[in-house]
Design a protein around this motif. Structure first.
Motif, PDB file in Angstrom:
ATOM      1  N   ASN A  10      38.326 -34.808 134.349  1.00  0.00           N
ATOM      2  CA  ASN A  10      36.870 -34.905 134.511  1.00  0.00           C
ATOM      3  C   ASN A  10      36.503 -36.206 135.231  1.00  0.00           C
ATOM      4  OD1 ASN A  10      35.452 -32.620 132.848  1.00  0.00           O
ATOM      5  ND2 ASN A  10      37.232 -33.276 131.641  1.00  0.00           N
ATOM      6  N   PRO A  11      36.938 -36.359 136.500  1.00  0.00           N
ATOM      7  CA  PRO A  11      36.674 -37.620 137.214  1.00  0.00           C
ATOM      8  C   PRO A  11      35.193 -37.891 137.445  1.00  0.00           C
ATOM      9  CG  PRO A  11      37.550 -35.969 138.706  1.00  0.00           C
ATOM     10  CD  PRO A  11      37.641 -35.393 137.315  1.00  0.00           C
ATOM     11  N   HIS A  12      34.354 -36.874 137.321  1.00  0.00           N
ATOM     12  CA  HIS A  12      32.916 -37.088 137.465  1.00  0.00           C
ATOM     13  C   HIS A  12      32.323 -37.770 136.229  1.00  0.00           C
ATOM     14  CE1 HIS A  12      33.591 -33.234 135.476  1.00  0.00           C
ATOM     15  NE2 HIS A  12      32.385 -33.348 134.952  1.00  0.00           N
ATOM     16  N   LYS A  13      33.075 -37.793 135.104  1.00  0.00           N
ATOM     17  CA  LYS A  13      32.610 -38.442 133.879  1.00  0.00           C
ATOM     18  C   LYS A  13      33.347 -39.751 133.599  1.00  0.00           C
ATOM     19  CE  LYS A  13      31.449 -34.165 131.411  1.00  0.00           C
ATOM     20  NZ  LYS A  13      31.723 -33.373 130.207  1.00  0.00           N
ATOM     21  N   PHE A  14      34.621 -39.835 134.000  1.00  0.00           N
ATOM     22  CA  PHE A  14      35.463 -40.994 133.668  1.00  0.00           C
ATOM     23  C   PHE A  14      36.232 -41.442 134.898  1.00  0.00           C
ATOM     24  CE2 PHE A  14      35.147 -38.167 130.020  1.00  0.00           C
ATOM     25  CZ  PHE A  14      34.616 -39.017 129.064  1.00  0.00           C
ATOM     26  N   ASN A  15      36.451 -42.750 135.010  1.00  0.00           N
ATOM     27  CA  ASN A  15      37.249 -43.239 136.133  1.00  0.00           C
ATOM     28  C   ASN A  15      38.671 -43.555 135.663  1.00  0.00           C
ATOM     29  OD1 ASN A  15      37.405 -46.010 135.189  1.00  0.00           O
ATOM     30  ND2 ASN A  15      35.289 -46.260 135.885  1.00  0.00           N
ATOM     31  N   GLY A  16      39.541 -43.830 136.603  1.00  0.00           N
ATOM     32  CA  GLY A  16      40.940 -44.095 136.294  1.00  0.00           C
ATOM     33  C   GLY A  16      41.142 -45.299 135.398  1.00  0.00           C
ATOM     34  N   THR A  17      40.313 -46.310 135.572  1.00  0.00           N
ATOM     35  CA  THR A  17      40.428 -47.506 134.738  1.00  0.00           C
ATOM     36  C   THR A  17      40.161 -47.170 133.274  1.00  0.00           C
ATOM     37  OG1 THR A  17      39.752 -48.915 136.569  1.00  0.00           O
ATOM     38  CG2 THR A  17      39.536 -49.844 134.359  1.00  0.00           C
ATOM     39  N   GLU A  18      39.135 -46.382 133.012  1.00  0.00           N
ATOM     40  CA  GLU A  18      38.821 -45.988 131.629  1.00  0.00           C
ATOM     41  C   GLU A  18      39.983 -45.205 131.013  1.00  0.00           C
ATOM     42  OE1 GLU A  18      34.006 -45.473 131.716  1.00  0.00           O
ATOM     43  OE2 GLU A  18      35.215 -43.973 132.769  1.00  0.00           O
ATOM     44  N   ALA A  19      40.565 -44.308 131.783  1.00  0.00           N
ATOM     45  CA  ALA A  19      41.684 -43.516 131.274  1.00  0.00           C
ATOM     46  C   ALA A  19      42.889 -44.407 130.983  1.00  0.00           C
ATOM     47  CB  ALA A  19      42.065 -42.416 132.263  1.00  0.00           C
ATOM     48  N   ARG A  20      43.171 -45.359 131.873  1.00  0.00           N
ATOM     49  CA  ARG A  20      44.309 -46.265 131.651  1.00  0.00           C
ATOM     50  C   ARG A  20      44.091 -47.128 130.412  1.00  0.00           C
ATOM     51  NH1 ARG A  20      44.066 -46.287 137.127  1.00  0.00           N
ATOM     52  NH2 ARG A  20      42.900 -48.228 137.245  1.00  0.00           N
ATOM     53  N   VAL A  21      42.875 -47.616 130.222  1.00  0.00           N
ATOM     54  CA  VAL A  21      42.578 -48.431 129.039  1.00  0.00           C
ATOM     55  C   VAL A  21      42.754 -47.602 127.778  1.00  0.00           C
ATOM     56  CG1 VAL A  21      40.721 -49.598 127.770  1.00  0.00           C
ATOM     57  CG2 VAL A  21      41.091 -50.096 130.191  1.00  0.00           C
ATOM     58  N   PHE A  22      42.201 -46.391 127.774  1.00  0.00           N
ATOM     59  CA  PHE A  22      42.301 -45.551 126.577  1.00  0.00           C
ATOM     60  C   PHE A  22      43.746 -45.184 126.284  1.00  0.00           C
ATOM     61  CE2 PHE A  22      41.970 -42.022 123.739  1.00  0.00           C
ATOM     62  CZ  PHE A  22      40.891 -42.380 122.944  1.00  0.00           C
ATOM     63  N   GLY A  23      44.526 -44.928 127.315  1.00  0.00           N
ATOM     64  CA  GLY A  23      45.933 -44.579 127.131  1.00  0.00           C
ATOM     65  C   GLY A  23      46.838 -45.772 126.926  1.00  0.00           C
ATOM     66  N   GLU A  24      46.243 -46.970 126.942  1.00  0.00           N
ATOM     67  CA  GLU A  24      46.974 -48.220 126.798  1.00  0.00           C
ATOM     68  C   GLU A  24      48.015 -48.395 127.890  1.00  0.00           C
ATOM     69  OE1 GLU A  24      48.483 -48.639 122.826  1.00  0.00           O
ATOM     70  OE2 GLU A  24      46.503 -48.383 121.953  1.00  0.00           O
ATOM     71  N   TRP A  25      47.644 -47.989 129.106  1.00  0.00           N
ATOM     72  CA  TRP A  25      48.515 -48.158 130.263  1.00  0.00           C
ATOM     73  C   TRP A  25      47.915 -49.216 131.166  1.00  0.00           C
ATOM     74  CZ3 TRP A  25      47.409 -42.389 130.539  1.00  0.00           C
ATOM     75  CH2 TRP A  25      48.219 -41.699 129.654  1.00  0.00           C
ATOM     76  N   ASP A  26      48.159 -50.470 130.840  1.00  0.00           N
ATOM     77  CA  ASP A  26      47.582 -51.506 131.669  1.00  0.00           C
ATOM     78  C   ASP A  26      48.559 -51.813 132.730  1.00  0.00           C
ATOM     79  OD1 ASP A  26      48.436 -52.094 129.030  1.00  0.00           O
ATOM     80  OD2 ASP A  26      47.461 -54.003 128.987  1.00  0.00           O
TER      81      ASP A  26
END
Length: 117
Positions: free
Chosen positions: A101-117
């Motif tokens: 759902n890239p129209h709702k969330f960006n890649g940075t948000e997904a990486r933070v939530f997945g703990e993939w910094d």
């Protein structure tokens, strides 16, 4: 933190896990909350042997409770996934849904939530 009976273990002695500090949101930081729990034991507010995951009334937080909570909180964001949320694979599932759902969330948000910094 020693886990005596982890869900997945290669030996019967258990395993040790670590926590990562999340300073951006102190209320959600596992390190800050673990320290708070330790101080509650020190202050004798809770017993060291008490279950950690319980509601204010003392009821245990079960997998069924968590699944229901996840469903009620996440279905408004991902209506196509109603009834499909489970704490079994929660972190990976949310990140996959965010990426879909890239129209709702960006890649940075997904990486933070997945703990993939």
């Amino acid at each position: 933190v020693p886990i005596h009976l982890p869900k997945v273990s290669k030996n019967t002695a258990g395993t040790v896990i670590g926590f990562k500090s999340w300073k951006a949101q102190p209320g959600y930081c596992p390190v800050a909350n673990f320290k708070k729990l330790a101080s509650m034991v020190d202050d004798e507010i809770v017993e060291e042997t008490d279950p950690v995951f319980r509601l204010n009334n003392g009821d245990l937080i079960t997998q069924r409770y968590m699944n229901s909570l996840l469903d009620s909180l996440l279905t408004p964001l991902f209506p196509e996934s109603i009834g499909k949320w489970s704490c079994h694979s929660f972190r990976a599932g949310v990140v996959a849904s965010m990426a879909a759902n890239p129209h709702k969330f960006n890649g940075t948000e997904a990486r933070v939530f997945g703990e993939w910094d």
